[in-house]
Write a protein that holds these residues in place. Structure first.
Motif, PDB file in Angstrom:
ATOM      1  N   SER A   7      39.150 -25.494   3.225  1.00 15.64           N
ATOM      2  CA  SER A   7      39.830 -24.293   3.732  1.00 15.64           C
ATOM      3  C   SER A   7      41.214 -24.105   3.136  1.00 15.64           C
ATOM      4  O   SER A   7      41.751 -22.993   3.137  1.00 15.64           O
ATOM      5  N   GLU A   8      41.802 -25.182   2.613  1.00 17.55           N
ATOM      6  CA  GLU A   8      43.117 -25.070   1.974  1.00 17.55           C
ATOM      7  C   GLU A   8      43.064 -24.222   0.703  1.00 17.55           C
ATOM      8  O   GLU A   8      44.106 -23.817   0.175  1.00 17.55           O
ATOM      9  N   PHE A   9      41.854 -23.956   0.199  1.00 12.84           N
ATOM     10  CA  PHE A   9      41.687 -23.144  -1.006  1.00 12.84           C
ATOM     11  C   PHE A   9      41.109 -21.768  -0.698  1.00 12.84           C
ATOM     12  O   PHE A   9      40.646 -21.072  -1.588  1.00 12.84           O
ATOM     13  N   ALA A  10      41.152 -21.379   0.575  1.00 17.38           N
ATOM     14  CA  ALA A  10      40.495 -20.137   0.987  1.00 17.38           C
ATOM     15  C   ALA A  10      41.272 -18.882   0.600  1.00 17.38           C
ATOM     16  O   ALA A  10      40.689 -17.820   0.384  1.00 17.38           O
ATOM     17  N   GLU A  11      42.598 -18.992   0.520  1.00 21.63           N
ATOM     18  CA  GLU A  11      43.408 -17.815   0.195  1.00 21.63           C
ATOM     19  C   GLU A  11      43.138 -17.353  -1.237  1.00 21.63           C
ATOM     20  O   GLU A  11      42.856 -18.167  -2.119  1.00 21.63           O
ATOM     21  N   PRO A  12      43.212 -16.044  -1.488  1.00 15.48           N
ATOM     22  CA  PRO A  12      43.027 -15.547  -2.863  1.00 15.48           C
ATOM     23  C   PRO A  12      44.000 -16.221  -3.835  1.00 15.48           C
ATOM     24  O   PRO A  12      45.136 -16.534  -3.471  1.00 15.48           O
ATOM     25  N   ALA A  13      43.542 -16.444  -5.044  1.00 14.89           N
ATOM     26  CA  ALA A  13      44.350 -17.149  -6.030  1.00 14.89           C
ATOM     27  C   ALA A  13      45.494 -16.278  -6.540  1.00 14.89           C
ATOM     28  O   ALA A  13      45.332 -15.086  -6.764  1.00 14.89           O
ATOM     29  N   ARG A  14      46.646 -16.908  -6.725  1.00 17.17           N
ATOM     30  CA  ARG A  14      47.755 -16.262  -7.431  1.00 17.17           C
ATOM     31  C   ARG A  14      47.536 -16.453  -8.936  1.00 17.17           C
ATOM     32  O   ARG A  14      46.836 -17.380  -9.354  1.00 17.17           O
ATOM     33  N   MET A  71      37.553 -20.516  -5.550  1.00 15.29           N
ATOM     34  CA  MET A  71      37.944 -21.924  -5.630  1.00 15.29           C
ATOM     35  C   MET A  71      38.385 -22.275  -7.043  1.00 15.29           C
ATOM     36  O   MET A  71      39.443 -22.877  -7.252  1.00 15.29           O
ATOM     37  N   LEU A  72      37.596 -21.907  -8.040  1.00 12.50           N
ATOM     38  CA  LEU A  72      37.946 -22.197  -9.427  1.00 12.50           C
ATOM     39  C   LEU A  72      39.217 -21.469  -9.824  1.00 12.50           C
ATOM     40  O   LEU A  72      40.076 -22.030 -10.519  1.00 12.50           O
ATOM     41  N   ALA A  73      39.370 -20.231  -9.373  1.00 14.17           N
ATOM     42  CA  ALA A  73      40.584 -19.475  -9.687  1.00 14.17           C
ATOM     43  C   ALA A  73      41.824 -20.164  -9.117  1.00 14.17           C
ATOM     44  O   ALA A  73      42.867 -20.262  -9.783  1.00 14.17           O
ATOM     45  N   ARG A  74      41.733 -20.653  -7.867  1.00 13.50           N
ATOM     46  CA  ARG A  74      42.858 -21.364  -7.246  1.00 13.50           C
ATOM     47  C   ARG A  74      43.175 -22.643  -8.010  1.00 13.50           C
ATOM     48  O   ARG A  74      44.343 -22.968  -8.250  1.00 13.50           O
ATOM     49  N   VAL A  75      42.132 -23.367  -8.390  1.00 17.16           N
ATOM     50  CA  VAL A  75      42.343 -24.615  -9.111  1.00 17.16           C
ATOM     51  C   VAL A  75      43.031 -24.355 -10.448  1.00 17.16           C
ATOM     52  O   VAL A  75      43.999 -25.040 -10.813  1.00 17.16           O
ATOM     53  N   LEU A  76      42.569 -23.358 -11.188  1.00 19.12           N
ATOM     54  CA  LEU A  76      43.178 -23.035 -12.484  1.00 19.12           C
ATOM     55  C   LEU A  76      44.662 -22.715 -12.349  1.00 19.12           C
ATOM     56  O   LEU A  76      45.470 -23.089 -13.207  1.00 19.12           O
ATOM     57  N   SER A  77      45.025 -22.040 -11.281  1.00 19.09           N
ATOM     58  CA  SER A  77      46.429 -21.658 -11.079  1.00 19.09           C
ATOM     59  C   SER A  77      47.312 -22.856 -10.751  1.00 19.09           C
ATOM     60  O   SER A  77      48.539 -22.761 -10.821  1.00 19.09           O
ATOM     61  N   GLN A  78      46.700 -23.999 -10.377  1.00 20.96           N
ATOM     62  CA  GLN A  78      47.453 -25.173  -9.946  1.00 20.96           C
ATOM     63  C   GLN A  78      47.419 -26.332 -10.943  1.00 20.96           C
ATOM     64  O   GLN A  78      48.012 -27.385 -10.693  1.00 20.96           O
ATOM     65  N   VAL A  79      46.721 -26.162 -12.057  1.00 17.45           N
ATOM     66  CA  VAL A  79      46.596 -27.250 -13.030  1.00 17.45           C
ATOM     67  C   VAL A  79      47.874 -27.380 -13.855  1.00 17.45           C
ATOM     68  O   VAL A  79      48.497 -26.386 -14.228  1.00 17.45           O
ATOM     69  N   ASP A  80      48.245 -28.621 -14.137  1.00 22.42           N
ATOM     70  CA  ASP A  80      49.462 -28.904 -14.909  1.00 22.42           C
ATOM     71  C   ASP A  80      49.392 -28.308 -16.310  1.00 22.42           C
ATOM     72  O   ASP A  80      48.306 -28.054 -16.839  1.00 22.42           O
ATOM     73  N   TYR A  81      50.565 -28.177 -16.918  1.00 23.24           N
ATOM     74  CA  TYR A  81      50.637 -27.757 -18.318  1.00 23.24           C
ATOM     75  C   TYR A  81      49.784 -28.688 -19.174  1.00 23.24           C
ATOM     76  O   TYR A  81      49.850 -29.906 -19.062  1.00 23.24           O
ATOM     77  N   ASP A  82      48.960 -28.104 -20.044  1.00 19.24           N
ATOM     78  CA  ASP A  82      48.082 -28.817 -20.972  1.00 19.24           C
ATOM     79  C   ASP A  82      46.961 -29.573 -20.259  1.00 19.24           C
ATOM     80  O   ASP A  82      46.334 -30.455 -20.849  1.00 19.24           O
ATOM     81  N   GLY A  83      46.687 -29.194 -19.009  1.00 14.17           N
ATOM     82  CA  GLY A  83      45.589 -29.812 -18.277  1.00 14.17           C
ATOM     83  C   GLY A  83      44.258 -29.151 -18.592  1.00 14.17           C
ATOM     84  O   GLY A  83      44.165 -28.245 -19.430  1.00 14.17           O
ATOM     85  N   ALA A  84      43.218 -29.589 -17.909  1.00 16.41           N
ATOM     86  CA  ALA A  84      41.873 -29.071 -18.190  1.00 16.41           C
ATOM     87  C   ALA A  84      41.034 -29.068 -16.922  1.00 16.41           C
ATOM     88  O   ALA A  84      41.218 -29.904 -16.029  1.00 16.41           O
ATOM     89  N   VAL A  85      40.100 -28.109 -16.872  1.00 20.06           N
ATOM     90  CA  VAL A  85      39.149 -28.007 -15.764  1.00 20.06           C
ATOM     91  C   VAL A  85      37.745 -27.951 -16.346  1.00 20.06           C
ATOM     92  O   VAL A  85      37.457 -27.103 -17.197  1.00 20.06           O
ATOM     93  N   ALA A  86      36.886 -28.852 -15.892  1.00 17.34           N
ATOM     94  CA  ALA A  86      35.476 -28.826 -16.275  1.00 17.34           C
ATOM     95  C   ALA A  86      34.716 -28.110 -15.166  1.00 17.34           C
ATOM     96  O   ALA A  86      34.710 -28.563 -14.021  1.00 17.34           O
ATOM     97  N   ALA A  87      34.064 -26.993 -15.496  1.00 19.98           N
ATOM     98  CA  ALA A  87      33.366 -26.168 -14.510  1.00 19.98           C
ATOM     99  C   ALA A  87      31.870 -26.259 -14.731  1.00 19.98           C
ATOM    100  O   ALA A  87      31.381 -26.022 -15.840  1.00 19.98           O
ATOM    101  N   CYS A  88      31.126 -26.587 -13.654  1.00 20.62           N
ATOM    102  CA  CYS A  88      29.685 -26.791 -13.823  1.00 20.62           C
ATOM    103  C   CYS A  88      28.849 -26.158 -12.717  1.00 20.62           C
ATOM    104  O   CYS A  88      27.628 -26.333 -12.701  1.00 20.62           O
ATOM    105  N   GLY A  89      29.476 -25.435 -11.779  1.00 19.84           N
ATOM    106  CA  GLY A  89      28.687 -24.929 -10.664  1.00 19.84           C
ATOM    107  C   GLY A  89      29.160 -23.591 -10.153  1.00 19.84           C
ATOM    108  O   GLY A  89      30.257 -23.117 -10.494  1.00 19.84           O
ATOM    109  N   LEU A  90      28.318 -22.976  -9.316  1.00 21.17           N
ATOM    110  CA  LEU A  90      28.655 -21.660  -8.752  1.00 21.17           C
ATOM    111  C   LEU A  90      28.230 -21.554  -7.293  1.00 21.17           C
ATOM    112  O   LEU A  90      27.821 -20.504  -6.820  1.00 21.17           O
ATOM    113  N   ALA A  91      28.363 -22.686  -6.572  1.00 19.71           N
ATOM    114  CA  ALA A  91      27.968 -22.691  -5.160  1.00 19.71           C
ATOM    115  C   ALA A  91      28.722 -21.642  -4.358  1.00 19.71           C
ATOM    116  O   ALA A  91      28.209 -21.113  -3.372  1.00 19.71           O
ATOM    117  N   GLY A  92      29.945 -21.314  -4.781  1.00 22.05           N
ATOM    118  CA  GLY A  92      30.745 -20.321  -4.077  1.00 22.05           C
ATOM    119  C   GLY A  92      30.654 -18.931  -4.672  1.00 22.05           C
ATOM    120  O   GLY A  92      31.254 -17.986  -4.142  1.00 22.05           O
TER     121      GLY A  92
END
Length: 326
Positions: free
Chosen positions: A201-208, A226-247
């Motif tokens: 639920s901490e990721f429920a708000e729309p992503a900035r 969820m993925l949008a929120r995560v992308l907005s919070q990743v460090d400089y030069d970080g990476a996100v591996a995306a493999c699902g669409l449950a949401g």
């Protein structure tokens, strides 16, 4: 003759039966396999119950994963007696799959059984596990190191997420697990190696477009906001591996994380994954997964028990893995 679980369709309803089939009924392929084990995945559950439009043609033998012994081969890479593993390639959806005592498959789809795993263990890992390994390897290849900071795993209670938590922990990462079932699975996720568990639920708000930098990297199994929120919070030069669409399969984000923070979004697919990468993933799974992983809840069932288990898995009533002994 051999025994198989067969799906047919009558009046748009899926009919499940156990049948005796002849080898001549098997689809085309270079390799005939005596199947030792298959497994029941959520996708299999949707196919068997008819709750999802998974099967593309009828009759169909479901089972997206299998392991077994080569009985005949028209391909020089495989010989009678070889142990092999199959995940993906649309098997169990458009080509007869693993819930049968025999399967005929294309040689290109197979991987030799890793020397550090047995057949039952590979089915306890299955599609979910190899997908998790591909995600972890993608983060490693993208330069996300254990000392870089915390790595987030969303949907951590699921098959992919729980294996990802285990693998990252084994590699020395500080893993933060996200789950909507923290009361039920919080302690389990910590036992798998999560250093922290946080509520979905901490990721429920729309992503900035951009948020505070929190994660060195992430593995996302959820998609959408969820993925949008995560992308907005990743460090400089970080990476996100995306493999699902449950949401959901939408992605309500902007280019800001990519062009201002150099964040990398890495798409992960295990279904059509090429041989070399697939083989490496299996070998690494055997090296990294601890003995405790294979001591988790695992129910071994027969073909006759699958229909009941399929209904249970689609209702969220299965804990751990369901392995089918053929």
């Amino acid at each position: 003759m051999f025994k198989a679980l067969v799906l047919n369709q009558e009046d748009k309803k899926t009919i499940v039966s156990i049948e005796q089939l002849d080898e001549s009924q098997l689809p085309e392929g270079e390799v005939l396999i005596d199947v030792d084990y298959s497994s029941l995945n959520y996708k299999d559950g949707l196919a068997i119950t008819g709750k999802g439009r998974i099967v593309r043609q009828f009759p169909m033998v479901p089972g997206i994963d299998l392991t077994g012994t080569v009985a005949e081969s028209a391909d020089a890479r495989y010989h009678v007696g070889d142990k092999v593993v199959l995940t993906g390639w649309g098997v169990g959806e458009g080509h007869w799959g693993g819930m049968a005592e025999k399967a005929r498959l294309k040689a290109d789809w197979l991987v030799p059984l890793p020397s550090n795993l047995n057949g039952k263990q590979t089915m306890m890992i299955g599609t979910a596990g190899i997908t998790a390994m591909l995600c972890v390897q993608a983060l490693v290849d993208a330069g996300v190191k254990p000392e870089s900071g915390e790595v987030l795993v969303t949907g951590a209670s699921g098959g992919v997420g729980s294996v990802a938590v285990t693998l990252l922990s084994q590699l020395g990462y500080n893993v933060v697990a996200v789950t909507g079932r923290i009361a039920e699975n919080g302690e389990l996720l910590k036992s798998l190696g999560a250093t922290r568990v946080i509520e979905r639920s901490e990721f429920a708000e729309p992503a900035r477009p951009l948020d505070k930098q929190l994660w060195a990297g992430a593995i996302d199994t959820v998609g959408s906001n969820m993925l949008a929120r995560v992308l907005s919070q990743v460090d400089y030069d970080g990476a996100v591996a995306a493999c699902g669409l449950a949401g959901g399969f939408d992605l309500p984000t902007t280019v800001m994380p990519f062009i201002l923070r150099n964040v990398k979004l890495l798409g992960i697919d295990s279904v059509m994954c090429p041989f070399e990468k697939r083989q490496h993933a299996w070998q690494r799974l055997g090296e990294l997964l601890p003995t405790s992983y294979f001591e988790q809840a695992c129910r071994e069932v027969s073909l006759e028990e699958i229909a009941e288990c399929a209904e249970a898995i689609t209702n969220g009533q299965i804990t751990g893995r369901v392995v089918i002994k053929l």
